[in-house]
Design an enzyme around this catalytic site. Structure first.
Site: not given
Length: 428
Positions: A119, A122, A138, A235
């Site tokens: 994405g 990263g 991640k 979110d």
């Protein structure tokens, strides 16, 4: 005449008192010792003994308050809820540091074969630690605007959140110009990969869907009301709901989350960031956010989970109707069960499905004050005896309108914990 017996020979007459000792002329008697009369001080000595400690104590107190007032601003900010880099938090982050060599070995030096997602912030890699534990790493990209200090502050927030319905942060690596976040590995990845997939969605029967709805609600209740921190996620969406091996949901990605003070009820921002179709109308139009804006996002997900359809799926048609309004029209026409995901057939309780739809519509009402708190939602889901009020019509706004307002919409396709992009702090 009676004669008295003579006194016994063992009885002695009292000794005569000793004669006083004469003091020679010219000699002064020695002063009494401390054991008999105590030490004697002069008046000036007593004053000094009392005055000096008092002056010293006053000076210490004055120096303390002077130091408190003159501390650097950065030190003072540590006590503010918007900052997390105090000593305790830094110790917490430092205790989570992992060597880069360990993560390189675990991920096969970040081999493409171990890549789980990609994405704008990263990539995510699967890794296996020496003890056999699976992890998700991640790797923040070099172009990420998040600095090391911001990352530490953010980590100190996530590290304090512990709940079975939140993804767990295990560690961090900040070596060799790398910024790596280490999370628990969640094997079934994200909810959207099942819910909107033409083949996998059949794996989600009603029992699993209901468990997912209930688990998300409990995770949000913890964030909003039960944790030591009050967090607004901002979110929430199906791609940020991860599923473990037993299909239990875990809320992830706190990149744009905000921390609220104990007495804070809402925040306002000029920079609206989120995902179109999940953001609450007051956040889209005015930048207002609160726990009720999270409730709205939760309501959208509930309706998506029940129907298996995306809200405002503009990938298929730019003019497709909003799912919320379709559901409202069907609700008013009492034909809402026709919107059920057809793959479930009859393997569900109609009353349970209707109750979930009802709760979803309560959460997406236009007025934030009308939406229930997540603690109320958990009770509604857990008991059929909890009464539900009649919902009002959801707000309607077009994607074009939000685009005109300059809203930055996220369309991240990372299906493991995504890199956080902003420092969580309350709006002032």
């Amino acid at each position: 005449m009676v004669r008295l017996p003579a006194p016994s020979s063992s009885t002695q007459a009292p000794a005569p008192a000793p004669a006083p000792v004469a003091v020679p002329t010219g000699l002064t008697p020695k002063p009494a010792t401390a054991s008999t009369e105590g030490r004697k001080y002069s008046v000036p000595g007593i004053v000094l003994i009392i005055l000096l400690p008092t002056v010293a104590a006053i000076n210490l107190v004055a120096c303390f308050f002077f130091w408190r007032r003159k501390r650097p601003l950065a030190k003072t900010k540590h006590s503010d809820p918007s900052y997390f880099a105090d000593e305790e938090d830094n110790e917490s982050v430092d205790s989570m540091l992992i060597d880069i060599s360990t993560l390189r070995v675990a991920t096969g030096n970040f081999a493409d074969s171990n890549k789980l997602g990609d994405g704008g912030f990263g990539a995510v890699y699967k890794g296996i630690l020496p003890d056999g534990d699976e992890i998700a790493v991640k790797r923040l990209s070099k172009s990420s605007t998040q600095g090391v200090e911001e990352l530490k502050n953010e980590l100190s927030l996530v590290a304090k959140l512990r709940h079975k319905n939140l993804v767990t942060l295990l560690g961090v690596c900040l070596e060799q110009q790398e910024r790596l976040l280490v999370y628990e590995f969640v094997p079934n990845r994200s909810l959207d990969l099942f819910l909107f997939d033409a083949e996998k969605h059949v794996e989600l029967d009603w029992e699993k869907r209901y468990k997912i709805i209930n688990g998300i609600a409990r995770g949000l209740q913890y964030l909003h009301e039960d944790s030591q921190l009050r967090v607004v996620h901002r979110d929430l969406k199906t791609s940020n709901i991860l599923l473990d091996k037993d299909m239990n949901p875990k809320i992830s990605d706190f990149g744009i989350a905000r921390l609220f003070g104990q007495d804070q009820t809402h925040g306002i921002t000029k920079h609206v960031v989120g995902t179109y179709g999940y953001m609450a109308p007051e956040y889209v139009m005015c930048g207002n956010y609160s726990v009720k804006s999270d409730s709205s996002s939760f309501g959208v997900m509930v309706l998506e989970i029940v129907t298996g359809r995306k809200n405002n799926d503009y990938n298929n048609s730019e003019k497709s109707q909003d799912l919320l309004n379709v559901m409202w029209d069907r609700w008013m026409a009492t034909t809402v069960l026709d919107m059920m995901d057809p793959c479930m057939n009859t393997s569900f309780s109609e009353s349970c499905v209707l109750r979930c739809i009802h709760i979803g519509l309560l959460c997406v009402q236009e007025n934030p004050a009308d939406r229930p708190l997540m603690s109320s939602v958990v009770m509604m889901l857990g008991s059929d005896t909890v009464p539900l009020s009649a919902p009002s019509k959801p707000a309607f706004y077009t994607k074009e309108a939000s685009d005109n307002l300059g809203i930055e919409s996220h369309h991240r396709r990372l299906h493991l914990p995504a890199g956080d992009t902003q420092q969580p702090r309350p709006t002032r």
